[in-house]
Design an enzyme around this catalytic site. Structure first.
Site, PDB file in Angstrom:
ATOM      1  N   SER A 143       0.562  -1.436   0.069  1.00 52.39           N
ATOM      2  CA  SER A 143       0.246   0.317  -0.040  1.00 52.39           C
ATOM      3  C   SER A 143       0.651   1.376   0.537  1.00 52.39           C
ATOM      4  CB  SER A 143      -1.166   0.268   1.704  1.00 52.39           C
ATOM      5  OG  SER A 143       0.022  -0.185   2.699  1.00 52.39           O
TER       6      SER A 143
ATOM      7  N   ASP B 288       1.199   7.591  10.380  1.00 53.64           N
ATOM      8  CA  ASP B 288       0.383   6.240  11.269  1.00 53.64           C
ATOM      9  C   ASP B 288       1.546   5.439  11.891  1.00 53.64           C
ATOM     10  OD1 ASP B 288       0.768   5.010   9.485  1.00 53.64           O
ATOM     11  OD2 ASP B 288      -1.431   4.738   8.971  1.00 53.64           O
TER      12      ASP B 288
ATOM     13  N   HIS C 221       2.911   4.451   7.304  1.00 49.54           N
ATOM     14  CA  HIS C 221       2.419   4.987   6.336  1.00 49.54           C
ATOM     15  C   HIS C 221       3.183   6.710   6.414  1.00 49.54           C
ATOM     16  CE1 HIS C 221       0.139   1.980   6.000  1.00 49.54           C
ATOM     17  NE2 HIS C 221       0.068   1.968   5.161  1.00 49.54           N
TER      18      HIS C 221
END
Length: 320
Positions: free
Chosen positions: A48, A294, A297
């Protein structure tokens, strides 16, 4: 900030961005229509860090994700434009399609004539994966002395997947080097976010050295530079060090190792609420100025800082 990110994307992606994964409908939703013309495309595989909205049932589609750009949650794991991380190469703590499954899905699209041979030959493939596998290995209390064996199997799996992509017709494949995983907030919390855990950064360095060797061998076998690397490792470190240096002159700058979206308790992700609807996270004062969004990321600003480092080194050669 939006203009800054647009300039990054103009540099990196003078192409039609198509994030390919098992969630084909999700890719259509987040990237628009698939086209079949002969324009240059960037096909993206991996975790991601490079996903733009394929993981449909995730906190990436819940506030506060996307608060900086586009102003609402749109499937990116961060406050804005990102290259986020949740798939991985082997099965990890995150329940998403691994790299092999993504390539299987892409191969089906080719067999369905969704893309032509000229599409593959003229376009660029970007592969970014691996960090989730190591963090899963570490956080599940595996024997750290077995990590060298695990690393070899992981890099070999990446290499085999790169060969598969080339066999599908791709002539320009870029694979990201592993970021310094010891700097991720989920790891650096052990130092109270004072410093990266350098012992675990050695894991990233070992992975990258092995991957670089494999890429060099593959190019020699083929006889031309099909495979290239994107140095996320040094770009992350340089960006973090630059921010730390600036903090010495301006104490109001946020600690780059500290996450903006901080969790109140174990077992929750940024954006999660309890059964009463109460938020289980807190946000920093200025998310648009944070480096990490976070525990894993980078924020939009973080990715901008990273790509500024890449811009001055290898982006022109790789994507030019």
């Amino acid at each position: 900030m939006v203009k800054q990110i647009q300039s990054i994307m103009a540099l990196l992606l003078l192409f039609i961005i198509l994030a390919i994964s098992a969630e084909v409908e999700g890719a259509k939703k987040s990237n628009g229509l698939y086209d079949n013309d002969n324009s240059v495309k960037l096909f993206v595989f991996g975790d991601s860090y490079v996903d733009t909205g394929n993981f449909l049932h995730s906190t990436a589609y819940k506030p506060p994700s996307g608060m900086t750009f586009p102003g609402y949650p749109d499937g990116r794991f961060g406050n804005g434009r990102v290259m986020t991380d949740y798939f991985g190469i082997f099965k990890t703590l995150v329940d998403g399609p691994n790299l092999t499954v993504q390539i299987d899905s892409f191969e089906k699209l080719i067999k369905q004539n969704m893309y032509s041979k000229s599409d593959m030959e003229s376009s660029i493939v970007l592969v970014n994966a691996g960090a989730n596998d190591y963090t899963t290995f570490i956080l599940k209390d595996k024997n750290i002395f077995e990590i060298a064996k695990f690393m070899k199997s992981l890099v070999n799996e990446v290499t085999m997947n790169l060969v598969r992509i080339h066999n599908l017709g791709a002539e320009k494949i870029v694979v990201s080097l592993l970021q310094p995983i010891g700097c991720l907030p989920t790891i650096s919390v052990a130092s109270l976010y004072i410093d990266c855990i350098h012992l675990l950064n050695l894991v990233s360095r070992g992975h990258n050295k092995m991957l670089l060797g494999n890429v060099e061998d593959l190019n020699k076998e083929i006889g031309k530079p099909i495979f290239r690397t994107l140095d996320l490792y040094n770009s992350f470190l340089s960006a973090i060090q630059t921010i730390k240096k600036n903090r010495k002159e301006n104490s109001t700058i946020m600690n780059p190792l500290e996450p903006c979206c901080a969790l109140e308790s174990v077992g929750y992700d940024c954006g999660k609420v309890d059964e009463k609807g109460e938020k289980k996270y807190t946000l920093c004062e200025k998310p648009e100025l944070s480096f990490f969004w976070d525990n894993a990321h980078p924020s939009q600003n973080g990715w901008y800082s990273i790509f500024k480092q890449l811009e001055s080194s290898s982006l022109g050669q790789i994507f030019g």
